[in-house]
Design a protein around this motif. Structure first.
Motif, mmCIF file in Angstrom:
data_model
loop_
_atom_site.group_PDB
_atom_site.id
_atom_site.type_symbol
_atom_site.label_atom_id
_atom_site.label_comp_id
_atom_site.label_asym_id
_atom_site.label_seq_id
_atom_site.Cartn_x
_atom_site.Cartn_y
_atom_site.Cartn_z
ATOM 1 N N THR A 15 15.840 -8.622 2.639
ATOM 2 C CA THR A 15 16.137 -9.566 3.716
ATOM 3 C C THR A 15 16.405 -10.951 3.149
ATOM 4 O O THR A 15 17.339 -11.644 3.561
ATOM 5 N N GLY A 16 15.601 -11.352 2.186
ATOM 6 C CA GLY A 16 15.775 -12.665 1.573
ATOM 7 C C GLY A 16 17.078 -12.784 0.811
ATOM 8 O O GLY A 16 17.760 -13.815 0.879
ATOM 9 N N LEU A 55 16.576 -20.437 9.660
ATOM 10 C CA LEU A 55 15.510 -19.819 8.868
ATOM 11 C C LEU A 55 15.159 -18.432 9.398
ATOM 12 O O LEU A 55 15.039 -18.233 10.609
ATOM 13 N N ILE A 56 14.967 -17.497 8.478
ATOM 14 C CA ILE A 56 14.564 -16.120 8.787
ATOM 15 C C ILE A 56 13.198 -15.867 8.177
ATOM 16 O O ILE A 56 12.947 -16.210 7.019
ATOM 17 N N VAL A 100 11.783 -17.248 4.570
ATOM 18 C CA VAL A 100 10.352 -17.196 4.251
ATOM 19 C C VAL A 100 9.940 -15.734 4.261
ATOM 20 O O VAL A 100 10.158 -15.018 5.249
ATOM 21 N N GLY A 101 9.368 -15.264 3.157
ATOM 22 C CA GLY A 101 8.938 -13.885 3.041
ATOM 23 C C GLY A 101 7.471 -13.772 2.690
ATOM 24 O O GLY A 101 6.935 -14.612 1.965
ATOM 25 N N ILE A 102 6.835 -12.724 3.209
ATOM 26 C CA ILE A 102 5.413 -12.455 2.938
ATOM 27 C C ILE A 102 5.301 -11.022 2.442
ATOM 28 O O ILE A 102 5.864 -10.104 3.037
ATOM 29 N N ASN A 142 16.293 -22.051 -1.376
ATOM 30 C CA ASN A 142 16.051 -22.112 0.068
ATOM 31 C C ASN A 142 15.078 -21.043 0.552
ATOM 32 O O ASN A 142 15.015 -20.767 1.746
ATOM 33 N N ALA A 143 14.352 -20.432 -0.370
ATOM 34 C CA ALA A 143 13.393 -19.387 -0.011
ATOM 35 C C ALA A 143 11.975 -19.800 -0.399
ATOM 36 O O ALA A 143 11.753 -20.395 -1.466
ATOM 37 N N THR A 144 11.024 -19.476 0.466
ATOM 38 C CA THR A 144 9.606 -19.654 0.176
ATOM 39 C C THR A 144 8.926 -18.307 0.333
ATOM 40 O O THR A 144 9.028 -17.683 1.398
#
Length: 259
Positions: free
Chosen positions: A213-214, A202-203, A225-227, A12-14
């Motif tokens: 955080t993820g 979604l965070i 979603v992380g950058i 569930n993470a991008t």
């Protein structure tokens, strides 16, 4: 040309490797319930010249040799203001509703400069939660034991837990196990996730670092979603979030069997 250098989908993470502003401007709207991030503090000196030359916000030299530091932390105040205002403006395009919230960690010395910059993006300053680390930092006098967070909403915020006050007590991430120079403890991050989002929501974290955080998001059945712009920290986040996703799938499987 894509807005990112690399993209990884893990359960569930991008996760995106790239510049926060470029990625946020270049991807489709996310419909995120919250932005939770730990941007560079840029507080390594009392003058702008000292900030540009800062190596590690006062950490001991032997500590820096062990953990190094991370890019972007020697920006000037104006640079950080510009960055966070840009992130706030772009988040409004990615928010799922007017109740979406933004929480950014912040050094106390920068609050007076950063809060108005974020407000100027059209966000409402709601609170300033404090992380009580439950242990004194280095130095003398009033030794540092806390970090601040700037908490904003687009309009009227939507909250999902009343279990926490504006002082959240959690020990630091262990120096022997942390994988990022400023890694936040999962206990703390789970608190922020629980208050600001509901299961399934979604965070977004545009300053993903090592992925705490993820991990907290997946632990609590949220999407993420992380950058991250640093390739080394991006790899760390991928690995940690892969493990969290695996554990989440195992727990869901056990729950299905019990049902």
């Amino acid at each position: 040309m894509p807005a990112y250098l690399r993209k990884e989908v893990i359960g569930n993470a991008t996760l995106y490797l790239g510049d926060a502003l470029t990625v946020m401007a270049g991807i489709e709207p996310l419909k995120a319930a919250a932005l939770i991030g730990d941007p560079p503090y840029c507080s390594g000196g009392f003058s702008e010249a000292a900030k540009r030359q800062a190596k590690g916000q006062g950490l001991r030299s032997e500590t820096l040799r062990e953990i190094e530091w991370f890019g972007g932390d020697n920006m000037t105040t104006a640079g950080l203001q510009w960055l966070l205002r840009g992130v706030a403006v772009l988040f409004k395009q990615h928010a799922d509703s007017q109740g979406a919230t933004v929480t950014l960690f912040c050094d106390w010395r920068m609050i007076a400069m950063l809060a108005p910059a974020i407000e100027s993006a059209g966000l409402r300053w709601q609170a300033m939660p404090v992380w009580d680390k439950q242990a004194l930092g280095l130095g003398t006098g009033f030794r540092a034991q806390h970090e601040c967070m700037l908490h904003f909403a687009i309009a009227t915020p939507e909250y999902h837990s009343a279990r926490f006050g504006n002082v959240i007590r959690s020990p630091r991430a262990s120096a022997t196990t942390r994988e990022h120079p400023t890694e936040k403890p999962l206990q703390l991050m789970r608190s922020l996730v629980e208050v600001q989002t509901a299961p399934g929501e979604l965070i977004l974290d545009p300053f993903m670092g090592g992925g705490s955080t993820g991990v907290a998001a997946l632990d609590l059945d949220r999407r993420f979603v992380g950058i991250e712009h640093d390739p080394v920290h991006f790899e760390t986040a991928c690995r940690r979030i892969e493990e969290a996703s695996r554990q989440s799938r195992l727990l869901l499987g056990e729950g299905a069997e019990a049902a």
